[in-house]
Design a protein around this motif. Structure first.
Motif, short mmCIF file in Angstrom:
data_model
loop_
_atom_site.label_atom_id
_atom_site.label_comp_id
_atom_site.label_asym_id
_atom_site.label_seq_id
_atom_site.Cartn_x
_atom_site.Cartn_y
_atom_site.Cartn_z
N TYR A 123 0.81 -1.22 0.00
CA TYR A 123 0.00 0.00 0.00
C TYR A 123 0.85 1.27 0.00
N VAL A 124 2.16 1.12 -0.14
CA VAL A 124 3.03 2.30 -0.21
C VAL A 124 3.27 2.64 -1.68
N ARG A 125 2.84 3.83 -2.09
CA ARG A 125 3.03 4.27 -3.48
C ARG A 125 4.23 5.21 -3.62
N GLY A 126 4.49 6.01 -2.58
CA GLY A 126 5.59 6.96 -2.67
C GLY A 126 6.11 7.32 -1.30
N LEU A 127 7.40 7.69 -1.22
CA LEU A 127 8.03 8.08 0.04
C LEU A 127 8.93 9.28 -0.17
N THR A 128 8.96 10.16 0.83
CA THR A 128 10.01 11.17 0.93
C THR A 128 10.92 10.71 2.06
N VAL A 129 12.22 10.63 1.78
CA VAL A 129 13.18 10.06 2.72
C VAL A 129 14.37 10.99 2.87
N VAL A 130 14.79 11.22 4.12
CA VAL A 130 16.02 11.96 4.39
C VAL A 130 17.13 10.93 4.61
N LEU A 131 18.18 11.01 3.80
CA LEU A 131 19.30 10.07 3.90
C LEU A 131 20.24 10.48 5.05
N PRO A 132 21.14 9.59 5.47
CA PRO A 132 22.07 9.93 6.55
C PRO A 132 22.94 11.17 6.26
N THR A 133 23.13 11.49 5.01
CA THR A 133 23.91 12.67 4.63
C THR A 133 23.13 13.97 4.76
N GLY A 134 21.80 13.86 4.90
CA GLY A 134 20.93 15.04 4.89
C GLY A 134 20.26 15.27 3.56
N GLU A 135 20.66 14.50 2.53
CA GLU A 135 20.02 14.61 1.22
C GLU A 135 18.57 14.12 1.31
N VAL A 136 17.67 14.83 0.62
CA VAL A 136 16.25 14.45 0.58
C VAL A 136 15.97 13.80 -0.77
N ILE A 137 15.40 12.59 -0.75
CA ILE A 137 15.04 11.92 -2.01
C ILE A 137 13.54 11.60 -1.98
N ARG A 138 12.95 11.61 -3.18
CA ARG A 138 11.53 11.27 -3.31
C ARG A 138 11.42 10.04 -4.20
N LEU A 139 10.81 9.00 -3.67
CA LEU A 139 10.75 7.70 -4.33
C LEU A 139 9.30 7.35 -4.66
N GLY A 140 9.08 6.76 -5.85
CA GLY A 140 7.72 6.37 -6.23
C GLY A 140 6.85 7.59 -6.46
N GLY A 141 5.56 7.40 -6.29
CA GLY A 141 4.59 8.47 -6.51
C GLY A 141 3.18 7.91 -6.55
N LYS A 142 2.29 8.56 -7.25
CA LYS A 142 0.90 8.10 -7.31
C LYS A 142 0.67 7.08 -8.42
N VAL A 143 1.72 6.76 -9.17
CA VAL A 143 1.56 5.83 -10.29
C VAL A 143 1.36 4.40 -9.80
N VAL A 144 0.63 3.62 -10.57
CA VAL A 144 0.41 2.21 -10.24
C VAL A 144 1.58 1.37 -10.72
N LYS A 145 2.16 1.73 -11.87
CA LYS A 145 3.24 0.95 -12.47
C LYS A 145 4.53 1.76 -12.47
N ASN A 146 5.61 1.12 -12.05
CA ASN A 146 6.92 1.77 -12.08
C ASN A 146 7.94 0.68 -12.36
N SER A 147 8.30 0.51 -13.64
CA SER A 147 9.02 -0.70 -14.04
C SER A 147 10.50 -0.48 -14.35
N SER A 148 11.01 0.75 -14.15
CA SER A 148 12.39 1.03 -14.54
C SER A 148 13.27 1.27 -13.32
N GLY A 149 14.49 0.74 -13.37
CA GLY A 149 15.48 1.05 -12.36
C GLY A 149 15.31 0.26 -11.07
#
Length: 314
Positions: A123-149
């Motif tokens: 049930y997780v479609r997307g996440l905003t995550v703060v890495l140990p370095t302080g960098e902010v990354i955004r993963l996934g989203g509202k899409v149902v299909k994500n087939s690359s990478g």
């Protein structure tokens, strides 16, 4: 104890702390509602403790995409209630309803409805995550299909805060089922009760939940809650739950399950379809952990994972 506790308010604040901690080589541990039972949120190396409980806002409900976006400190029970108010359904149902969504994602929490609906990861479609370095990354989203990478989002789910700090999550919702009914099925022995479960699943009976109960634990729960359970004459019980959008759909499922259980030696089948019976059965099931704690001088709890075919042996 940590050296310092910070109750963070935002992704940006969390990122600033992590940037500083990385530069100064200060250990950091993240804490949600503190419902975990394995010490994962204990500051063993002191340093900074980041607590996400104040980030407890539901940010967006997207009906077109059937998603809800939340901060990590939102409690599971509050999200479930919010979804239901909007005629929607968040299926993951772990036993601790006062856990945070951030904690649920970090542990890939399962729960009683996993039989039909799966676990938190589903049930997780997307996440905003703060890495140990302080960098902010955004993963996934509202899409149902994500087939690359690489599926970095799925790497974060279940990583228990060791790879980054979740500061926002977009979750999938479902339409709310119209009807829910449970069956309480007594068996003469523990083995007979547990051994019916693979047969139910093999028969493609679409149960939402399949729960096993022992008589001694039910009696503990009765004492703990001060409520009577519908039946306590048998050594073991299976509790099955079914949901759907019509009475006919639900009845077809539970009648098939009832016939199967009776053909394999079930003593009876009790229909749990009134609010009073539902409350009696499910409040007892929900109280098992606390009821056992209250009845025992010492207790050690652990999750056990074995193939279904070996549960009775275990």
């Amino acid at each position: 104890m940590p050296d310092i506790l910070v109750k963070v308010q935002s992704t940006e604040e969390t990122a600033g702390i992590m940037t500083y901690a990385a530069l100064k080589k200060i250990p950091v541990v993240v804490r949600g509602a503190g419902t975990g039972l394995v010490g994962g949120a204990v500051a063993l190396c002191k340093g900074i403790m980041i607590e996400t409980g104040a980030m407890n806002h539901i940010l967006e409900l997207d009906r077109e995409n059937l998603t809800v976006t939340v901060e990590p400190g939102v409690l599971l029970m509050d999200l479930a209630a919010y979804a239901e108010e909007n005629k929607l359904f968040y299926p993951p149902d772990p036993g601790e309803k006062s856990a945070t969504i951030g904690g649920n994602i970090s542990t890939n929490a399962g729960g009683m409805r996993a039989v039909k609906y799966g676990v938190t990861r589903d049930y997780v479609r997307g996440l905003t995550v703060v890495l140990p370095t302080g960098e902010v990354i955004r993963l996934g989203g509202k899409v149902v299909k994500n087939s690359s990478g690489y599926s970095l989002m799925n790497l974060i789910i279940g990583s228990e805060g060791t790879l980054g700090i979740i500061t926002e999550a977009t979750l999938k919702l479902l339409p709310l089922p119209e009807l829910t009914v449970s069956l309480l099925i007594p068996f003469s022995t523990i083995e007979a009760a547990i051994e019916i479960v693979p047969r139910i699943i093999e028969a493609q009976v679409q149960a939402v939940a399949i729960e096993f109960m022992e008589r001694s634990t039910i009696l503990f729960a009765e004492d703990f809650l001060g409520k009577k359970f519908p039946d306590t004459d048998s050594d073991a019980y299976i509790l099955l739950t079914f949901d759907g959008n019509s009475r006919e759909e639900v009845e077809n499922s539970f009648e098939k399950a009832a016939d199967l259980c009776l053909s394999y030696g079930a003593k009876d089948v009790f229909l749990v379809d009134t609010e009073e019976r539902k409350d009696s059965v499910w409040s007892a099931r929900g109280a098992f952990l606390e009821a056992i704690k209250a009845s025992a001088a010492e207790m050690d709890e652990c999750d056990v994972v074995v193939p279904r075919s070996r549960v009775a042996d275990l």
